[in-house]
Design an enzyme around this catalytic site. Structure first.
Site, PDB file in Angstrom:
ATOM      1  N   GLY A  12      18.015  56.857   8.518  1.00 27.59           N
ATOM      2  CA  GLY A  12      18.045  58.211   9.074  1.00 27.59           C
ATOM      3  C   GLY A  12      17.209  58.311  10.339  1.00 27.59           C
ATOM      4  N   ASP A  13      17.258  59.467  11.000  1.00 29.69           N
ATOM      5  CA  ASP A  13      16.473  59.737  12.215  1.00 29.69           C
ATOM      6  C   ASP A  13      16.814  58.772  13.350  1.00 29.69           C
ATOM      7  OD1 ASP A  13      15.020  61.582  10.630  1.00 29.69           O
ATOM      8  OD2 ASP A  13      13.742  59.944   9.944  1.00 29.69           O
ATOM      9  N   LYS A  16      21.158  60.588  15.802  1.00 29.19           N
ATOM     10  CA  LYS A  16      22.568  60.996  15.695  1.00 29.19           C
ATOM     11  C   LYS A  16      22.806  62.318  16.416  1.00 29.19           C
ATOM     12  CE  LYS A  16      22.037  60.990  11.250  1.00 29.19           C
ATOM     13  NZ  LYS A  16      20.705  60.377  11.188  1.00 29.19           N
ATOM     14  N   LYS A  18      21.497  63.591  19.088  1.00 31.13           N
ATOM     15  CA  LYS A  18      21.706  63.442  20.527  1.00 31.13           C
ATOM     16  C   LYS A  18      23.110  62.888  20.810  1.00 31.13           C
ATOM     17  CE  LYS A  18      21.020  60.854  24.580  1.00 31.13           C
ATOM     18  NZ  LYS A  18      20.243  60.210  25.594  1.00 31.13           N
ATOM     19  N   ALA A  39      18.238  67.150   6.070  1.00 31.25           N
ATOM     20  CA  ALA A  39      18.530  66.420   7.301  1.00 31.25           C
ATOM     21  C   ALA A  39      18.008  67.257   8.456  1.00 31.25           C
ATOM     22  CB  ALA A  39      20.027  66.236   7.449  1.00 31.25           C
ATOM     23  N   GLY A  40      17.478  66.601   9.472  1.00 36.38           N
ATOM     24  CA  GLY A  40      17.010  67.383  10.608  1.00 36.38           C
ATOM     25  C   GLY A  40      17.356  66.682  11.899  1.00 36.38           C
ATOM     26  N   HIS A  41      18.141  67.335  12.716  1.00 33.62           N
ATOM     27  CA  HIS A  41      18.439  66.763  14.022  1.00 33.62           C
ATOM     28  C   HIS A  41      17.640  67.512  15.062  1.00 33.62           C
ATOM     29  CE1 HIS A  41      21.718  64.572  12.473  1.00 33.62           C
ATOM     30  NE2 HIS A  41      22.505  65.589  12.296  1.00 33.62           N
ATOM     31  N   THR A 128      12.253  65.833   0.179  1.00 33.29           N
ATOM     32  CA  THR A 128      11.759  66.880   1.078  1.00 33.29           C
ATOM     33  C   THR A 128      11.493  68.192   0.324  1.00 33.29           C
ATOM     34  OG1 THR A 128      14.046  67.377   1.629  1.00 33.29           O
ATOM     35  CG2 THR A 128      12.837  66.009   3.194  1.00 33.29           C
ATOM     36  N   GLN A 223      21.348  61.809   7.564  1.00 35.02           N
ATOM     37  CA  GLN A 223      20.553  60.688   7.042  1.00 35.02           C
ATOM     38  C   GLN A 223      21.160  59.349   7.467  1.00 35.02           C
ATOM     39  OE1 GLN A 223      21.219  63.010   4.114  1.00 35.02           O
ATOM     40  NE2 GLN A 223      19.310  64.086   4.280  1.00 35.02           N
ATOM     41  N   GLY A 301       7.844  67.032   9.446  1.00 36.81           N
ATOM     42  CA  GLY A 301       6.692  66.723  10.290  1.00 36.81           C
ATOM     43  C   GLY A 301       5.916  65.511   9.799  1.00 36.81           C
ATOM     44  N   ARG A 302       6.436  64.857   8.731  1.00 35.74           N
ATOM     45  CA  ARG A 302       5.725  63.691   8.189  1.00 35.74           C
ATOM     46  C   ARG A 302       5.772  62.534   9.182  1.00 35.74           C
ATOM     47  NH1 ARG A 302       8.321  62.861   2.215  1.00 35.74           N
ATOM     48  NH2 ARG A 302      10.214  63.427   3.306  1.00 35.74           N
TER      49      ARG A 302
HETATM   50  P1  GDP Z   1      18.763  62.308  13.895  1.00 39.14           P
HETATM   51  O1  GDP Z   1      18.502  63.064  12.637  1.00 39.14           O
HETATM   52  O2  GDP Z   1      19.425  60.994  13.624  1.00 39.14           O
HETATM   53  O3  GDP Z   1      19.484  63.104  14.922  1.00 39.14           O
HETATM   54  O4  GDP Z   1      17.360  61.929  14.534  1.00 39.14           O
HETATM   55  P2  GDP Z   1      16.089  62.883  14.804  1.00 39.14           P
HETATM   56  O5  GDP Z   1      16.494  64.095  15.512  1.00 39.14           O
HETATM   57  O6  GDP Z   1      15.286  63.026  13.583  1.00 39.14           O
HETATM   58  O7  GDP Z   1      15.224  61.922  15.740  1.00 39.14           O
HETATM   59  C1  GDP Z   1      15.675  61.505  16.901  1.00 39.14           C
HETATM   60  C2  GDP Z   1      14.666  61.918  17.967  1.00 39.14           C
HETATM   61  O8  GDP Z   1      14.770  61.013  19.013  1.00 39.14           O
HETATM   62  C3  GDP Z   1      14.908  63.266  18.589  1.00 39.14           C
HETATM   63  O9  GDP Z   1      13.677  63.846  18.911  1.00 39.14           O
HETATM   64  C4  GDP Z   1      15.707  62.948  19.855  1.00 39.14           C
HETATM   65  O10 GDP Z   1      15.571  63.916  20.864  1.00 39.14           O
HETATM   66  C5  GDP Z   1      15.087  61.670  20.232  1.00 39.14           C
HETATM   67  N1  GDP Z   1      15.930  60.716  20.925  1.00 39.14           N
HETATM   68  C6  GDP Z   1      17.240  60.432  20.734  1.00 39.14           C
HETATM   69  N2  GDP Z   1      17.608  59.414  21.525  1.00 39.14           N
HETATM   70  C7  GDP Z   1      16.511  59.042  22.228  1.00 39.14           C
HETATM   71  C8  GDP Z   1      16.245  58.022  23.192  1.00 39.14           C
HETATM   72  O11 GDP Z   1      17.099  57.234  23.547  1.00 39.14           O
HETATM   73  N3  GDP Z   1      14.972  57.941  23.665  1.00 39.14           N
HETATM   74  C9  GDP Z   1      13.983  58.777  23.274  1.00 39.14           C
HETATM   75  N4  GDP Z   1      12.782  58.616  23.787  1.00 39.14           N
HETATM   76  N5  GDP Z   1      14.186  59.742  22.376  1.00 39.14           N
HETATM   77  C10 GDP Z   1      15.434  59.867  21.852  1.00 39.14           C
END
Ligand code: GDP
Length: 427
Positions: A12-13, A16, A18, A39-41, A128, A223, A301-302
């Site tokens: 996860g994280d 995705k 972006k 899940a948190g994007h 969570t 995730q 925030g963990r």
């Molecule tokens: P998701 O749940 O898979 O979408 O992932 P999260 O949102 O939890 O974590 C991804 C973090 O990485 C976010 O803060 C995005 O803005 C950031 N992010 C995504 N792609 C990139 C990258 O290529 N470089 C950097 N520095 N940050 C990125």
């Protein structure tokens, strides 16, 4: 390419959110098919910075229809809060729809999630505590309540009476907690039902019809594969199918309709919560990555556990999902390190493994075998073409493609939309 799934390939994280936000420009519909508000994007775009837990990231594109599919479990309070936050930033929500078959997180799910996790003591799963696991247990146990049920108040009351009676017995007799009051829960959820009614639809039909009209549909995973209830590091997993197959059952979509599956990999490894992570770095390199990359969970925030790229679980993930291409994120982050390691195999009791063992006890004993590549030690976030990347960065990407046996279609070098290298057209 009408239907493309975006799947988290690690724990996860992976970023995705972006990738979905980026590709959503070119599609008609973005759909979520699993998970819940655990899940948190994080999405950063011209509208602001948003932490999306339930609503697909496609919502920021005015023309895109966003769907929360039947495979998602919904906390109505969280969903309504997210809707209000978006409205507050002038983001329109009139193209958001929620499946009438999606299960609801009820107050007893939230209570039981916390009580069960505390009762596990040192064996805690690191949930969570948002009620997701208990809601999926009730779904499988045929005790669930679905969004569509809120629209049939009489039947809803009878069902709630039956379920709450059982939950109250568990709350009071097993955990010595206070029982929940039927009328209060009923009133609260009827109110949610009224607020959510305009969004509730037969979304399975909507997705099928969109594909019949030859529209482009993006399936947004939550995730990651190593958290999948079947193929993840069980029991340190989430309660759903996070993989490509789950996209079909979580939406009501035939697997025949899936045209591409993009696996999103961070170019190193992170993990939140408990469970084995063979390449975890408990030294200053891990700390450096965590601090430089602000590796903290979007939902909780963990601090995230950080480590080198693990190509053993990566290859497993790529094969089991059948990725048609991969998106590599956060390549910019590795620019702070003088040299980089990639785990290509594990060593376990004198044997070399190229597949992760299914047992977490065995996985915890696996020693990673690394190869080392030189770093590039420069800021690559302004680069937009693959050939302009430093040679070391290109070699690192090529080695990952080789080890995962899958081509990279997207390389992300920063959090903003434009900080992206499109290697090939994934849509
Ligand atoms: P998701 O749940 O898979 O979408 O992932 P999260 O949102 O939890 O974590 C991804 C973090 O990485 C976010 O803060 C995005 O803005 C950031 N992010 C995504 N792609 C990139 C990258 O290529 N470089 C950097 N520095 N940050 C990125």
């Amino acid at each position: 390419m009408p239907a493309i799934a975006i799947i988290g390939a690690q724990w996860g994280d992976e970023g995705k959110g972006k990738i979905v936000d980026l590709l959503a420009e070119k599609v008609n519909m973005v759909v979520r098919f699993s998970g819940g508000s655990n899940a948190g994007h994080t999405v950063v775009n011209p509208c602001g910075e948003f932490r999306m837990h339930l609503i697909p990231s496609g919502i920021f594109h005015r023309e895109v229809t966003c769907i929360i599919g039947n495979g998602v479990v919904i906390d109505p309070a969280v969903l309504l809060e997210e809707i209000e936050e978006l409205k507050g930033h002038d983001v329109a929500v009139d193209r958001l729809f929620v499946s009438d078959r999606a299960h609801l997180i009820m107050p007893y799910h939230l209570l039981l999630d916390g009580l069960e996790e505390e009762a596990r003591g040192s064996g805690a799963l690191g949930t969570t505590r948002r009620g997701i696991g208990p809601a999926y247990m009730d779904k499988a146990g045929r005790l669930g309540i679905r969004t569509g049920d809120l629209l049939e108040k009489g039947a809803f009351l009878e069902r709630l009476r039956l379920v709450l009676d059982q939950k109250n017995r568990i709350l009071t007799r097993v955990y010595e907690a206070q029982p929940l009051v039927l009328e209060e829960v009923y009133e609260k959820y009827c109110h949610y039902g009224e607020l959510l009614a305009p969004f509730i639809r037969e979304t399975d039909l909507m997705v099928q019809e969109a594909l019949e009209r030859k529209e482009k549909v993006l399936l947004e995973g939550a995730q990651g594969t190593l958290l999948d209830v079947d193929f993840g590091t069980y029991p340190y997993v989430t309660s759903t199918s996070t993989m490509a197959g789950g996209a079909c059952s979580g939406l009501g979509l035939s697997p025949m309709k899936l045209d591409g599956i993009i696996g999103v990999f961070k170019v190193y490894t992170t993990r939140v919560g408990s469970g084995p992570m063979p390449t975890e770095l408990l030294d200053e390199t891990g700390e450096l990555i965590r601090e430089h990359a602000h590796e903290r969970g979007a939902t909780t925030g963990r601090p995230r556990r950080c480590g080198w790229f693990d190509a053993v679980v990566g290859r497993f993930s790529a094969r089991t999902n059948g990725f048609s291409s991969i998106a590599l994120t956060r390549l910019d982050i590795l620019g702070v390190l003088p040299s980089l390691k990639i785990c290509t195999a594990y060593r376990l009791e004198g044997k070399t493994l190229i597949n992760p063992p299914s047992s977490v006890a065995m996985l915890a004993r696996c020693e990673p075998l690394y190869e080392e590549l030189p770093g590039w030690q420069t800021d690559i976030s302004p680069i937009r073409r693959f050939k302009d990347l430093p040679r070391e960065a290109r070699n690192y990407v090529k080695r990952l493609e080789e080890l995962l046996d899958c081509p990279a279609s997207i390389i992300s070098v920063g959090e903003r939309r434009e900080q992206t290298i499109m290697v090939s057209e994934p849509l």
